[in-house]
Design an enzyme around this catalytic site. Structure first.
Site, short mmCIF file in Angstrom:
data_model
loop_
_atom_site.label_atom_id
_atom_site.label_comp_id
_atom_site.label_asym_id
_atom_site.label_seq_id
_atom_site.Cartn_x
_atom_site.Cartn_y
_atom_site.Cartn_z
N CYS A 92 0.88 -1.17 0.00
CA CYS A 92 0.00 0.00 0.00
C CYS A 92 0.91 1.21 0.00
O CYS A 92 1.75 1.35 0.89
CB CYS A 92 -0.87 -0.02 1.26
SG CYS A 92 -1.87 1.47 1.51
N CYS B 24 -0.56 3.60 -6.55
CA CYS B 24 -1.49 2.99 -5.59
C CYS B 24 -1.68 1.57 -6.08
O CYS B 24 -1.89 1.35 -7.28
CB CYS B 24 -2.82 3.74 -5.57
SG CYS B 24 -4.12 2.88 -4.65
#
Length: 265
Positions: free
Chosen positions: A72, A183
């Site tokens: 992440c 992302c």
């Protein structure tokens, strides 16, 4: 060493990294936590993201993992260094890997970073890219609608295509030859993103480089799984298991997965 590799994310995005690890290291077992109940992390405060990331890391520490991959970008930006200092196993993030992939590919040193608000505000990609090449021109763009789109499971079809095109509108008059999907949710939308930016643009995910980093770290530490090991992956979600299952089984193509609900404290 046949202990599992831990992978954590705010939701299903880290599955893009898990997929590359499984491809590169087919004998390794993955224990994955997706914090789907509290996703997205992008709009949250740094302290909240740090706390949530630590909760996932501590949960996996109890499961005796041998390495942690923070799959992440938002969590990598705020929690990587503190976890590296305090955990008893190696901890990898995804930002340096993404920056490396971009610097290798770009010819004109004009790089777009698509990411969450949290990752863009952190300046982590700018720092990583400029440390590799000081002449890189960086165009950061937050795409806050993309993570909820992926998490909903409704990321195919006309609505998704329109939403993605709308999110990328600020790039219309910009000059660039490379896009970093900053992302881990965004590679699930890669084909639609490529259709908007054009086929002459490199659209890159950090997943492949991160999997390579994991392999190199395990080899260096002598902790790679035995060649005859059959992996037993486990997946944990803090939110809806059926939605997580639908996305995970479709993306990973590993058949029926062992997926459980987890409560983090």
């Amino acid at each position: 060493m046949n202990a599992p590799i831990g992978v954590i994310d705010s939701g299903v995005g880290g599955l893009t990294v898990a997929k590359e690890i499984i491809k590169r290291l087919p004998n390794e077992t993955i224990y994955y936590i997706g914090d789907t109940a509290r996703c997205p992390y992008g709009p949250r405060s740094r302290q909240e993201v740090r706390n949530f990331t630590w909760q996932m890391a501590k949960a996996l520490e109890k499961m005796n993992i041998k390495m942690l991959v923070i799959a992440c970008n938002t969590a990598t930006a705020v929690a990587l260094e503190s976890l590296q200092r305090n955990m008893p196993f190696p901890v990898l993030g995804v930002i340096n890997a993404g920056a490396r992939a971009a610097v290798k590919k770009t010819k004109r040193h004009e790089v777009v970073v698509l990411a969450t608000e949290g990752t863009i505000k952190s300046g982590a990609y700018e720092e990583a890219l400029l440390s590799l090449n000081t002449s890189t021109h960086i165009i950061p763009l937050a795409c806050p609608t993309f993570v909820p789109l992926v998490e909903s499971g409704e990321y195919k079809g006309e609505f998704a295509t329109k939403l993605i095109a709308e999110g990328l509108k600020p790039l219309k008059n910009q000059q660039f030859d490379t896009v970093i999907l900053g992302c881990t949710h965004y590679p699930i939308l890669q084909k639609q993103i490529e259709a908007v930016v054009g086929e002459e643009v490199n659209v890159l995910s950090s997943a492949e480089e991160t999997a390579k980093d994991a392999q190199e770290m395990l080899a260096y530490n002598g902790t790679l799984a035995n060649a005859n090991t059959v992996p037993a992956h486990k997946f944990f979600a803090t939110g809806s298991v059926p939605i997580f299952r639908s996305i995970a089984e479709n993306w990973l193509e590993q058949g029926t997965l062992d997926i459980r609900r987890i409560t983090l404290k």
